[in-house]
Scaffold this motif. Sequence first.
Motif, mmCIF file in Angstrom:
data_model
loop_
_atom_site.group_PDB
_atom_site.id
_atom_site.type_symbol
_atom_site.label_atom_id
_atom_site.label_comp_id
_atom_site.label_asym_id
_atom_site.label_seq_id
_atom_site.Cartn_x
_atom_site.Cartn_y
_atom_site.Cartn_z
ATOM 1 N N ARG A 177 -13.090 -10.957 -8.279
ATOM 2 C CA ARG A 177 -14.263 -10.187 -8.423
ATOM 3 C C ARG A 177 -13.487 -8.682 -6.598
ATOM 4 N NH1 ARG A 177 -19.143 -12.181 -3.732
ATOM 5 N NH2 ARG A 177 -19.561 -10.815 -4.229
ATOM 6 N N ASP A 178 -14.348 -8.369 -7.342
ATOM 7 C CA ASP A 178 -14.271 -6.973 -7.156
ATOM 8 C C ASP A 178 -15.435 -6.391 -5.832
ATOM 9 O OD1 ASP A 178 -14.346 -4.556 -5.893
ATOM 10 O OD2 ASP A 178 -13.914 -3.594 -8.811
ATOM 11 N N ILE A 179 -14.950 -6.617 -4.208
ATOM 12 C CA ILE A 179 -16.189 -6.295 -3.668
ATOM 13 C C ILE A 179 -16.533 -4.937 -3.471
ATOM 14 C CG2 ILE A 179 -14.767 -8.644 -2.262
ATOM 15 C CD1 ILE A 179 -13.731 -6.103 -0.795
ATOM 16 N N GLU A 180 -15.835 -4.128 -4.176
ATOM 17 C CA GLU A 180 -16.187 -2.492 -4.529
ATOM 18 C C GLU A 180 -17.462 -2.858 -5.066
ATOM 19 O OE1 GLU A 180 -13.129 -0.103 -4.119
ATOM 20 O OE2 GLU A 180 -13.167 -0.618 -2.042
ATOM 21 N N ARG A 181 -17.211 -3.599 -6.148
ATOM 22 C CA ARG A 181 -18.475 -3.023 -7.486
ATOM 23 C C ARG A 181 -19.411 -3.528 -7.042
ATOM 24 N NH1 ARG A 181 -18.070 -5.719 -12.987
ATOM 25 N NH2 ARG A 181 -18.910 -5.271 -14.557
ATOM 26 N N PRO A 182 -21.117 -2.974 -6.872
ATOM 27 C CA PRO A 182 -21.958 -3.195 -6.152
ATOM 28 C C PRO A 182 -22.871 -4.987 -7.250
ATOM 29 C CG PRO A 182 -22.289 -0.881 -7.594
ATOM 30 C CD PRO A 182 -20.925 -1.450 -7.380
ATOM 31 N N TYR A 194 -9.951 -0.765 1.423
ATOM 32 C CA TYR A 194 -10.877 -2.375 -0.197
ATOM 33 C C TYR A 194 -9.998 -3.474 1.164
ATOM 34 C CZ TYR A 194 -11.084 -4.877 -3.620
ATOM 35 O OH TYR A 194 -11.627 -6.529 -4.489
ATOM 36 N N ILE A 195 -8.585 -3.456 1.572
ATOM 37 C CA ILE A 195 -8.592 -4.948 2.519
ATOM 38 C C ILE A 195 -9.037 -5.197 3.694
ATOM 39 C CG2 ILE A 195 -6.101 -5.650 3.989
ATOM 40 C CD1 ILE A 195 -4.994 -4.345 1.438
ATOM 41 N N GLN A 236 -6.445 -6.399 -7.742
ATOM 42 C CA GLN A 236 -7.105 -6.511 -7.942
ATOM 43 C C GLN A 236 -7.011 -4.973 -8.808
ATOM 44 O OE1 GLN A 236 -10.820 -7.040 -8.804
ATOM 45 N NE2 GLN A 236 -10.129 -9.110 -8.272
ATOM 46 N N ASN A 237 -5.456 -4.180 -8.109
ATOM 47 C CA ASN A 237 -5.410 -3.181 -8.199
ATOM 48 C C ASN A 237 -5.664 -2.192 -6.887
ATOM 49 O OD1 ASN A 237 -3.241 -1.243 -8.913
ATOM 50 N ND2 ASN A 237 -4.360 -0.562 -10.950
ATOM 51 N N LYS A 238 -6.311 -2.578 -6.029
ATOM 52 C CA LYS A 238 -6.796 -1.949 -5.467
ATOM 53 C C LYS A 238 -5.951 -1.203 -3.389
ATOM 54 C CE LYS A 238 -10.931 -0.879 -6.897
ATOM 55 N NZ LYS A 238 -11.911 -0.167 -7.311
ATOM 56 N N VAL A 289 0.776 -1.498 -0.039
ATOM 57 C CA VAL A 289 -0.254 -0.207 0.370
ATOM 58 C C VAL A 289 0.994 0.985 0.252
ATOM 59 C CG1 VAL A 289 -1.601 1.249 1.124
ATOM 60 C CG2 VAL A 289 -2.041 -1.307 1.187
ATOM 61 N N GLY A 290 1.780 1.569 1.146
ATOM 62 C CA GLY A 290 2.529 2.663 0.619
ATOM 63 C C GLY A 290 3.077 2.878 2.755
#
Length: 243
Positions: free
Chosen positions: A222-227, A202-203, A195-197, A162-163
């Motif tokens: 799967r993108d868990i933030e995608r509705p 997100y984690i 997912q490049n998130k 992350v950073g």
Amino acid sequence: MELEQERFEGFPPGALATVIPNLFFTAVLPRINDPAELVVSLYSFFADHRKKGQPRFLTYAELAADDILVAALGSLGEDALRRGLDAAVERGTLLRLDVEPDSAAGGPRAQAQELYFLNTPAGRQAVAAIEANQEGLERLLPPPPEPREPKPNIFELYEQNVGALTPLIAEELKDAEKAYPAEWFLPAFRIAAEQNKRSWRYIVAILKRWEAEGPDYEKAGRDIERPGRKPSLSGRYRHLVRH
């Protein structure tokens, strides 16, 4: 792998479960007097349940390299795994098969190995099939476990994926260490990277979902933030639905 001595917060709704025959608790459990046998027997049901394909079996090498099992046996002596397996086999909970795959195939899978099966109809059938024909057995054997390496802690994972750490994030990471199993962090960070998130938000969403629905819930890609996709209607009732 050392497990922290903290009070367990309880099982979340929808947690994944492992099936253990009732007969184990009525006919086997009362006769077990060595904790090593109990740990190995119970863990064998769990480990077998996670296997895919047929025939299903466990090898001594993969059990000896299993961090969770090693931690569970940690206070029971250096020979706890061997002692537990021998006792479970003698009691009949597990079946053991010593195999020597075709040495001409070469490689580590061609070495002699100990296979362990649950003493169930499927396990007994698998033992009989392998005993009758060991040709091609090396294809069924799992690769040798990788040498154990120290796993990065949650702070190292954050900096790598992350950073830079800030005091606020460091406090949130400490809270997460207390709230979630340590073995969840590496796959959670890995999924976020794939997912490049690359964000802590997100984690945390991944960890919360695993807490509610089990750590095997996340599927690759799967993108868990995608509705989720909303259901649609067509025909005479379509005008009644607003998206």
